[in-house]
Design an enzyme around this catalytic site. Structure first.
Site, short mmCIF file in Angstrom:
data_model
loop_
_atom_site.label_atom_id
_atom_site.label_comp_id
_atom_site.label_asym_id
_atom_site.label_seq_id
_atom_site.Cartn_x
_atom_site.Cartn_y
_atom_site.Cartn_z
N ASN A 9 0.87 -1.17 0.00
CA ASN A 9 0.00 0.00 0.00
C ASN A 9 0.91 1.22 0.00
OD1 ASN A 9 -1.75 2.06 0.56
ND2 ASN A 9 -2.69 1.11 2.36
N ARG A 90 -2.69 -2.05 -3.30
CA ARG A 90 -3.89 -1.24 -3.08
C ARG A 90 -3.80 -0.04 -4.01
NH1 ARG A 90 -4.96 3.47 1.03
NH2 ARG A 90 -7.15 3.78 0.58
N HIS A 179 -13.12 3.00 0.14
CA HIS A 179 -13.14 1.95 1.18
C HIS A 179 -13.83 0.69 0.67
CE1 HIS A 179 -13.16 5.27 4.50
NE2 HIS A 179 -11.92 4.84 4.33
N HIS A 207 -17.91 1.94 7.74
CA HIS A 207 -16.46 1.92 7.98
C HIS A 207 -16.11 3.25 8.64
CE1 HIS A 207 -12.17 0.98 6.97
NE2 HIS A 207 -12.11 2.28 7.22
N ARG A 240 -11.78 15.59 7.99
CA ARG A 240 -12.53 16.01 6.81
C ARG A 240 -13.95 16.41 7.20
NH1 ARG A 240 -11.36 10.63 3.89
NH2 ARG A 240 -9.09 10.71 3.74
N ASP A 282 -8.72 12.44 17.06
CA ASP A 282 -8.70 11.08 17.59
C ASP A 282 -9.89 10.84 18.51
OD1 ASP A 282 -7.98 8.85 19.48
OD2 ASP A 282 -6.24 8.81 18.14
N ARG A 284 -10.64 8.51 20.62
CA ARG A 284 -10.35 8.18 22.03
C ARG A 284 -10.17 9.44 22.87
NH1 ARG A 284 -5.92 3.90 20.35
NH2 ARG A 284 -5.91 5.44 18.71
N ASN A 334 -14.13 -0.17 17.99
CA ASN A 334 -13.73 0.07 19.37
C ASN A 334 -14.58 1.03 20.17
OD1 ASN A 334 -11.10 -1.41 19.54
ND2 ASN A 334 -10.68 -0.11 17.76
N GLU A 385 -8.64 -5.30 5.12
CA GLU A 385 -8.47 -4.97 3.69
C GLU A 385 -7.26 -5.69 3.10
OE1 GLU A 385 -9.08 -0.95 5.34
OE2 GLU A 385 -9.61 -0.44 3.28
P1 AMP Z 1 -8.54 3.82 11.64
O1 AMP Z 1 -8.39 4.96 10.65
O2 AMP Z 1 -9.46 2.74 11.16
O3 AMP Z 1 -7.24 3.31 12.16
O4 AMP Z 1 -9.26 4.45 12.93
C1 AMP Z 1 -8.73 5.51 13.67
C2 AMP Z 1 -9.79 6.02 14.66
O5 AMP Z 1 -10.19 4.92 15.51
C3 AMP Z 1 -9.28 7.11 15.59
O6 AMP Z 1 -10.27 8.13 15.70
C4 AMP Z 1 -9.12 6.40 16.90
O7 AMP Z 1 -9.30 7.26 18.00
C5 AMP Z 1 -10.24 5.38 16.83
N1 AMP Z 1 -10.01 4.32 17.82
C6 AMP Z 1 -9.05 3.39 17.83
N2 AMP Z 1 -9.10 2.67 18.98
C7 AMP Z 1 -10.13 3.19 19.71
C8 AMP Z 1 -10.71 2.90 20.98
N3 AMP Z 1 -10.22 1.93 21.75
N4 AMP Z 1 -11.78 3.65 21.39
C9 AMP Z 1 -12.27 4.64 20.61
N5 AMP Z 1 -11.77 4.95 19.40
C10 AMP Z 1 -10.72 4.24 18.96
#
Ligand code: AMP
Length: 406
Positions: A9, A90, A179, A207, A240, A282, A284, A334, A385
């Site tokens: 990728n 990819r 995606h 997704h 975005r 993020d 989290r 998550n 993926e």
């Molecule tokens: P990705 O682009 O699929 O890797 O997803 C990234 C997003 O997933 C970010 O906003 C992370 O904060 C969120 N994420 C990953 N782990 C957790 C978790 N344990 N709780 C809440 N959000 C999460």
């Protein structure tokens, strides 16, 4: 010798890679090259026993990086009797040229080039990756797996924008969606998990990661999706904006003097959860901040979940209702509070949350998060993926090899 598939990728400044056992489809190792194209380039290879990081590269473009990765893998492969027999790439944009994964021969590469204006930041990097792999692994089949391919089944009513016709005819302005590999994977994994054929299910796949999109899947095919010509359309994402009034562009240009490129950059990189919260993209961090009273973090979460629910409900139109909603991606897999909020907003469609199941279905777990009485089902299915790319690369390479041998 056992066969292995190399999955690549390639971004403009990164190369993500993974090696799969071609038969069992087990992932043997993976890694990442960062700052490709600069003297600060580094390669990390996660060998299962001892990961290594390499920084002494004197040729740091895609070619140099890939050649070095393959050189580093050589001894490890030889010890295990593994031979790379196909490479899966990819590729972000396949335009209307590709509705499935293909062998990347010269004709296919010319078509990938023709799609470059649609994804000027991504396709050229993907092409550089294919060229590097061809140079380092001559004679080994290279297979392209496209983010857009799964959505080529969308009907005209779903993919046309209401804009001057020549924009579509001359410039390819339409909705393509992205995606696709993830939506394809989780829709079939969800049907398997439910033990029901895809042909029976009206499904929405969500997704939700740093980039987020929805797909309406009927009879196992994409019939509508939330992203468009570019990945900017649709849901609120990490950085975005998702959907907005196109009139905003002229208004901001008028008021600030910014040009289209600057405004587009703001919509891609300074908007979404980050723009609303002024804190982070993020999830989290935002959930933690909102819990301790950060008002803008709370607003960002509320807008994210509200828009998400609104878009999911909208996909009941092409499907004629929703039987199954599948959550995937970093947030989908998550973030149990977001899932709970969305299902609550969608209770009118028959979703009833099983709070305990929702709370325990995190960190790679899959399963149902709605109650036994819920008339619509919500599931969590971790996406993969890379596995789809490895599968397609091996399948297509095998067909090619047997054709050559026939
Ligand atoms: P990705 O682009 O699929 O890797 O997803 C990234 C997003 O997933 C970010 O906003 C992370 O904060 C969120 N994420 C990953 N782990 C957790 C978790 N344990 N709780 C809440 N959000 C999460």
């Amino acid at each position: 010798m056992a066969s292995a598939v190399l999955v690549l990728n390639c971004g403009s400044s990164s190369v993500k890679f993974a090696l799969y056992d071609a038969e069992s489809k087990d992932r043997l190792l993976n890694g990442l090259a960062e700052r490709v194209g600069t003297p600060a380039v580094s390669i990390t290879i996660k060998f299962p026993d001892a990961p290594v990081t390499i920084t002494d590269l004197d040729q740091y473009d895609h070619h140099g990086v890939l050649a070095r990765i393959l050189q580093e893998l050589e001894g490890w492969r030889a010890e295990r009797g593994l031979e790379i027999t196909s490479v899966g790439h990819r590729i972000v944009h396949g335009g209307e040229e590709f509705s499935a994964s293909v062998l990347l021969d010269d004709e296919a590469m010319a078509a990938v080039e023709r799609c470059s204006p649609l994804a000027p930041l991504h396709n050229p990097a993907n092409i550089a990756g294919v060229e590097a792999a061809r140079a380092s692994l001559p004679g080994i089949p290279q297979v392209g797996v496209f983010d857009t391919a799964f959505h080529q089944t969308m009907p005209p009513v779903a993919y046309h924008y209401a804009v001057p016709s020549e924009w579509y005819a001359d410039l390819g302005v339409r909705r393509y969606g992205f995606h696709g590999t993830s939506h394809l994977y989780v829709s079939s994994a969800a049907a398997e998990l439910l033990g029901r054929p895809l042909t029976e299910l009206k499904m929405v796949t969500a997704h939700l990661g740093n980039g987020s999109s929805l797909t309406a899947v009927r009879n196992g095919e994409s019939v509508d999706t939330s992203m468009g010509l570019t990945p900017l359309e649709g849901l609120v994402m990490g950085t975005r904006s998702g959907d907005l009034d196109p009139g905003i562009l002229a208004y901001i240009a008028d008021r600030t003097g910014a040009d289209v490129a600057e405004i587009t950059n703001d919509l891609n990189k300074r908007s979404g959860l980050l723009g609303l919260s002024e804190l982070s993209n993020d999830m989290r961090e935002l959930i933690a901040a909102a819990e301790s009273g950060h008002e803008k973090a709370q607003l960002a979460l509320d807008v994210f979940a509200y828009r998400l629910a609104k878009h999911i409900a909208g996909l009941a139109v092409p499907l004629g209702g929703i039987d199954v909603l599948v959550f995937t991606g970093g947030i989908g897999e998550n973030s149990n509070p977001i899932r709970a909020k969305v299902l609550e907003e969608l209770s009118f469609l028959g979703f009833e949350l099983d709070a305990a199941a929702n709370d325990r279905t995190v960190r790679g777990a899959s399963g149902q998060i709605t109650s036994a009485q819920s008339s619509a089902i919500a599931l969590v299915v971790p996406t993969d993926e890379e596995l789809v790319i490895a599968r397609d690369a091996h399948r297509i390479a095998q067909t090619t090899t047997s054709l050559l041998e026939a």
